[in-house]
Design an enzyme around this catalytic site. Structure first.
Site, PDB file in Angstrom:
ATOM      1  N   ARG A   1       3.987  52.178 -16.953  1.00 45.93           N
ATOM      2  CA  ARG A   1       4.635  50.986 -16.185  1.00 45.93           C
ATOM      3  C   ARG A   1       5.948  50.767 -16.819  1.00 45.93           C
ATOM      4  NH1 ARG A   1      -0.898  49.865 -15.511  1.00 45.93           N
ATOM      5  NH2 ARG A   1      -1.546  49.873 -13.348  1.00 45.93           N
TER       6      ARG A   1
ATOM      7  N   LYS B   1      20.218  52.602 -12.918  1.00 45.66           N
ATOM      8  CA  LYS B   1      19.766  53.306 -11.906  1.00 45.66           C
ATOM      9  C   LYS B   1      19.198  54.432 -12.424  1.00 45.66           C
ATOM     10  CE  LYS B   1      22.588  51.914  -7.986  1.00 45.66           C
ATOM     11  NZ  LYS B   1      23.748  52.420  -6.991  1.00 45.66           N
TER      12      LYS B   1
ATOM     13  N   GLU C   1      34.947  60.418 -10.514  1.00 46.79           N
ATOM     14  CA  GLU C   1      34.402  59.035 -10.638  1.00 46.79           C
ATOM     15  C   GLU C   1      35.347  58.045 -11.476  1.00 46.79           C
ATOM     16  OE1 GLU C   1      31.504  57.762  -9.696  1.00 46.79           O
ATOM     17  OE2 GLU C   1      30.183  59.194  -9.192  1.00 46.79           O
TER      18      GLU C   1
ATOM     19  N   LYS D   1      32.507  49.253 -14.947  1.00 47.49           N
ATOM     20  CA  LYS D   1      31.216  49.488 -14.736  1.00 47.49           C
ATOM     21  C   LYS D   1      30.297  48.493 -15.390  1.00 47.49           C
ATOM     22  CE  LYS D   1      27.410  52.418 -13.139  1.00 47.49           C
ATOM     23  NZ  LYS D   1      26.864  53.489 -12.653  1.00 47.49           N
TER      24      LYS D   1
ATOM     25  N   GLU E   1      22.401  45.614  -7.306  1.00 49.45           N
ATOM     26  CA  GLU E   1      23.341  46.065  -6.171  1.00 49.45           C
ATOM     27  C   GLU E   1      23.036  44.999  -5.071  1.00 49.45           C
ATOM     28  OE1 GLU E   1      23.401  50.232  -3.861  1.00 49.45           O
ATOM     29  OE2 GLU E   1      24.002  50.253  -5.880  1.00 49.45           O
TER      30      GLU E   1
ATOM     31  N   ARG F   1      28.235  45.001  -6.847  1.00 52.73           N
ATOM     32  CA  ARG F   1      27.699  46.241  -7.629  1.00 52.73           C
ATOM     33  C   ARG F   1      28.055  47.205  -6.278  1.00 52.73           C
ATOM     34  NH1 ARG F   1      23.088  48.324 -11.442  1.00 52.73           N
ATOM     35  NH2 ARG F   1      23.655  50.391 -11.558  1.00 52.73           N
TER      36      ARG F   1
ATOM     37  N   ASN G   1      29.770  52.124  -5.109  1.00 51.76           N
ATOM     38  CA  ASN G   1      29.517  53.283  -4.122  1.00 51.76           C
ATOM     39  C   ASN G   1      30.967  53.803  -3.315  1.00 51.76           C
ATOM     40  OD1 ASN G   1      26.725  53.261  -4.539  1.00 51.76           O
ATOM     41  ND2 ASN G   1      26.313  51.426  -3.542  1.00 51.76           N
TER      42      ASN G   1
ATOM     43  N   HIS H   1      30.522  57.404  -2.229  1.00 55.06           N
ATOM     44  CA  HIS H   1      29.167  57.977  -2.267  1.00 55.06           C
ATOM     45  C   HIS H   1      28.447  58.016  -0.992  1.00 55.06           C
ATOM     46  CE1 HIS H   1      30.173  57.409  -6.389  1.00 55.06           C
ATOM     47  NE2 HIS H   1      29.000  57.771  -6.731  1.00 55.06           N
TER      48      HIS H   1
ATOM     49  N   HIS I   1      27.141  61.635  -0.568  1.00 55.94           N
ATOM     50  CA  HIS I   1      25.660  61.735  -0.650  1.00 55.94           C
ATOM     51  C   HIS I   1      25.283  62.506   0.660  1.00 55.94           C
ATOM     52  CE1 HIS I   1      24.624  58.322  -3.581  1.00 55.94           C
ATOM     53  NE2 HIS I   1      25.006  59.524  -4.097  1.00 55.94           N
TER      54      HIS I   1
ATOM     55  N   HIS J   1      27.973  66.686  -8.025  1.00 54.83           N
ATOM     56  CA  HIS J   1      28.039  65.300  -7.387  1.00 54.83           C
ATOM     57  C   HIS J   1      29.302  64.891  -7.413  1.00 54.83           C
ATOM     58  CE1 HIS J   1      26.770  61.206  -6.535  1.00 54.83           C
ATOM     59  NE2 HIS J   1      27.510  60.898  -7.719  1.00 54.83           N
TER      60      HIS J   1
END
Length: 358
Positions: free
Chosen positions: A117, A139, A181, A223, A233, A237, A241, A244, A248, A261
């Site tokens: 956990r 993330k 990026e 960032k 997010e 935030r 993206n 992205h 993606h 990526h």
């Protein structure tokens, strides 16, 4: 070199940017930490592992090798790593150390997030993309066949250690992938950073230390500020993206096997800029500057055989889609973007078609 701080409800932690900083890992290990578990790839460990070992002295540790690659970024790999650390004596006092590129940071971070956990993780990114993006912000996650990063968790690290010197051993294609990026950060929040990338491609590609260090520090600063203000997010935030949503979809449509990526994000930024102009948000001159800046850091894998309609359909599986509405991050000008779901589908398809052709 400077350090930065991310401060979220979950944790406050430093991002240290320092050449030669790998040897100082021990300074960031908690006093009561148990066994350390390095999650890395064999090539990265062979290149840089001895520096880390010197940095931890006699602390008990194990090294687990992950094969890497987007096709291996799956739940089965996380389960396999969890079984291995159990066999090697992991418990709630253990610390995971993610040592590698963006896929390693995501997978190892997710392992730390869910093992017993949640146990601590330290991120030590070794690719430019991971240094300016993946390792920062907590993330973590893995892919499903339906889309990228659809299973994951927010799990903030104890620290992020960035050594720009490791980039000297990075393959050129991986280095280029990280540059996109950085361009993203310039478009969304820092015109000066964008114009550095636009006007100085030779110095950027020659790994001039003063340029590399500035690119990393500016991106880390942006960032860290964004994540500190919006950990999960829910608001600002989402500007991170940019590129992205389209990127993606491109990765999923090509089976995570054709594009790195960063390369997919590069194409996604072009599609977003084209859509921004079609939506009359972005001036044609700024659109052209974004396209040319991205293209100056190519070449890119071929875009042949990709169906625009299929690609558009992939957008609906993006994790940022809510209540059936796709949320796009579109540029308004260089240095500012807008999040919107009020976009005409025909214009989205037209932007995809044009981006695939250019």
């Amino acid at each position: 070199m400077p350090s930065y701080v991310v401060e979220t409800p979950q944790r406050r932690y430093p991002i240290v940017v320092e050449r030669g900083g790998l040897s100082k890992l021990g300074e960031h290990i908690p006093a009561r930490a148990g066994k350390l578990f390095f999650i890395t790839t064999e090539d990265v460990w062979q290149l840089h592992g001895p520096k880390l070992r010197r940095g931890i002295g006699n602390l008990a540790h194990e090294v687990l090798f992950f094969c890497g690659g987007e096709t291996r970024k799956r739940l089965a790999e996380v389960e396999a790593l969890a079984e291995q650390i159990v066999e090697k004596g992991a418990d709630r006092a253990s610390v995971v150390i993610a040592f590698g590129g963006g896929i390693v940071t995501d997978v190892a971070g997710f392992l730390a997030a869910i093992f017993m956990r949640g146990i601590p993780v330290i991120q030590i990114p070794t690719t430019l993309l991971a240094q300016v993006d993946a390792a920062i912000g907590g993330k973590t996650g893995v892919n499903l066949k339906a889309g990228k990063n659809l299973v994951g968790s927010f799990h903030q690290p104890l620290a992020v250690l960035i050594d720009p010197a490791v980039l000297d051993t990075l393959p050129e294609r991986e280095y280029r992938a990280g540059l996109f990026e950085i361009i993203k950060h310039g478009v969304i929040a820092d015109p000066d950073l964008f114009w550095l990338m636009r006007r100085e491609p030779r110095r950027v590609m020659s790994h001039a230390p003063e340029v590399v260090d500035r690119m990393i520090c500016d991106s880390v600063r942006i960032k860290a500020e964004v994540v500190s203000g919006d950990e999960k997010e829910e608001d600002r935030r989402r500007i991170l993206n940019f590129g992205h949503t389209f990127g993606h979809a491109l990765e999923a449509e090509t089976g995570y096997s054709r594009f790195l990526h960063g390369e997919a994000v590069a194409w996604g930024m072009k599609a977003a800029a084209l859509l921004g102009e079609k939506e009359r948000m972005l001036a044609a001159a700024d659109k052209q500057e974004i396209l040319q800046c991205v293209d100056s850091y190519g070449p890119f894998p071929a875009l042949n055989g990709i169906d625009p309609a299929h690609l558009a359909g992939r957008l609906k599986s993006d994790k940022k889609t809510m209540n059936g509405k796709i949320h796009f991050v579109l540029p308004e000008r260089i240095g500012a973007v807008k999040i919107t779901s009020n976009v005409e589908e025909r214009l989205v398809l037209a932007a995809i078609e044009e981006a695939l052709a250019c």
